[in-house]
Scaffold this active site. Structure first.
Site, PDB file in Angstrom:
ATOM      1  N   CYS A  88     -85.486 -45.092  46.307  1.00 30.88           N
ATOM      2  CA  CYS A  88     -84.950 -44.638  47.801  1.00 30.88           C
ATOM      3  C   CYS A  88     -83.352 -44.331  47.666  1.00 30.88           C
ATOM      4  O   CYS A  88     -82.631 -45.418  47.494  1.00 30.88           O
ATOM      5  CB  CYS A  88     -85.225 -45.691  48.753  1.00 30.88           C
ATOM      6  N   TYR A  90     -81.189 -43.392  49.688  1.00 28.12           N
ATOM      7  CA  TYR A  90     -80.505 -43.843  51.047  1.00 28.12           C
ATOM      8  C   TYR A  90     -80.082 -45.449  50.759  1.00 28.12           C
ATOM      9  O   TYR A  90     -79.050 -45.807  50.958  1.00 28.12           O
ATOM     10  CB  TYR A  90     -81.255 -43.834  52.335  1.00 28.12           C
ATOM     11  N   CYS A  91     -81.191 -46.139  50.218  1.00 28.38           N
ATOM     12  CA  CYS A  91     -81.120 -47.526  49.895  1.00 28.38           C
ATOM     13  C   CYS A  91     -80.040 -47.756  48.762  1.00 28.38           C
ATOM     14  O   CYS A  91     -79.309 -48.647  48.876  1.00 28.38           O
ATOM     15  CB  CYS A  91     -82.283 -48.357  49.556  1.00 28.38           C
ATOM     16  N   ASN A  92     -80.109 -46.924  47.649  1.00 27.54           N
ATOM     17  CA  ASN A  92     -79.076 -46.957  46.831  1.00 27.54           C
ATOM     18  C   ASN A  92     -77.549 -46.864  47.316  1.00 27.54           C
ATOM     19  O   ASN A  92     -76.898 -47.459  46.771  1.00 27.54           O
ATOM     20  CB  ASN A  92     -79.525 -46.345  45.552  1.00 27.54           C
ATOM     21  N   LEU A  95     -76.514 -50.160  48.789  1.00 30.13           N
ATOM     22  CA  LEU A  95     -76.303 -51.012  47.904  1.00 30.13           C
ATOM     23  C   LEU A  95     -74.972 -50.983  47.382  1.00 30.13           C
ATOM     24  O   LEU A  95     -74.182 -51.825  47.344  1.00 30.13           O
ATOM     25  CB  LEU A  95     -77.398 -51.228  46.646  1.00 30.13           C
TER      26      LEU A  95
END
Length: 224
Positions: A88, A90-92, A95
């Site tokens: 994903c 967006y998730c990276n 983070l």
């Protein structure tokens, strides 16, 4: 540039089908449909919120060691972010933004962990690719996500799309259930009370990491 500005820029290029993405409009329409239906379901309203007790957890870090929320809370506030997976973007990006603010989190006396249903091997990949110095904990079967009220099952038409894109969640997660956690970020005070909660069924929207710093500092001061 803010985290949301980066996410919006990526989304605009992705949905426009610009190289290297070259995504067909039908794929975008399916993704938008799934997000709209998840929002309309109201499932996010049942997630843990500020003032609730945070579920305790003990999960494996990428190096195989066990990480306990109780142990972390004995040191100070705990920031917990729920991460869909290495696949994903967006998730990276989130983070990476959290890594940027990690010195401020630690200066306030808090710890930071991410929780994902993905297997440890994929968490190790996430840590390497995003140059993280905080752990991504593996949540088998998305059970901790469920305890926080975040787990949801993908609809059949989205599963079919993921399969066509070779985004094999059962292989990533070691779990045949085709479930994910809604993206969420929590600040938990040392007594186990949630003092900041942000849950969004639209995975393309994430709060700025700096927004939670006042809650972290207040929780740390209250524990002294």
């Amino acid at each position: 540039m803010s985290l949301q500005s980066k996410l919006d820029a990526f989304k605009a290029d992705f949905e426009a089908g610009k190289p290297p993405y070259n995504v067909p409009p039908a794929v975008i329409a399916t993704m938008r449909r799934a997000t709209a239906e998840l929002i309309a379901s109201g499932v996010a309203q049942h997630a843990r919120k500020a003032g609730d007790r945070a579920p305790a957890f003990t999960l494996d870090a990428p190096d195989g060691t066990q990480v306990s929320s109780a142990d972390l809370l004995r040191r100070g506030p705990l920031v917990t972010t729920f991460y869909r997976g290495v696949w994903c973007p967006y998730c990276n990006m989130e983070l990476q933004a959290l890594q940027d603010v990690l010195p401020d989190i630690e200066a306030a006396g808090a710890s930071l962990v991410a929780i994902s249903p993905q297997l440890p091997v994929n968490s190790r990949k996430s840590v390497r690719q995003n140059a993280l110095t905080f752990p991504i904990l593996s949540d088998p079967h998305n059970d901790v996500g469920a305890a926080f009220g975040l787990r949801f099952a993908l609809p059949d038409y989205l599963i079919a799309l993921y399969k066509s894109l070779r985004n094999d969640l059962p292989a990533f997660n070691g779990d045949p259930s085709w479930t994910l956690p809604m993206p969420a970020r929590y600040v938990i005070a040392p007594d186990g009370t949630i003092v900041y909660a942000e849950v969004n069924p639209d995975y393309t929207h994430r709060p700025e990491p700096s927004e939670m710093l006042p809650a972290i500092r207040k929780a740390a001061a209250g524990a002294r």
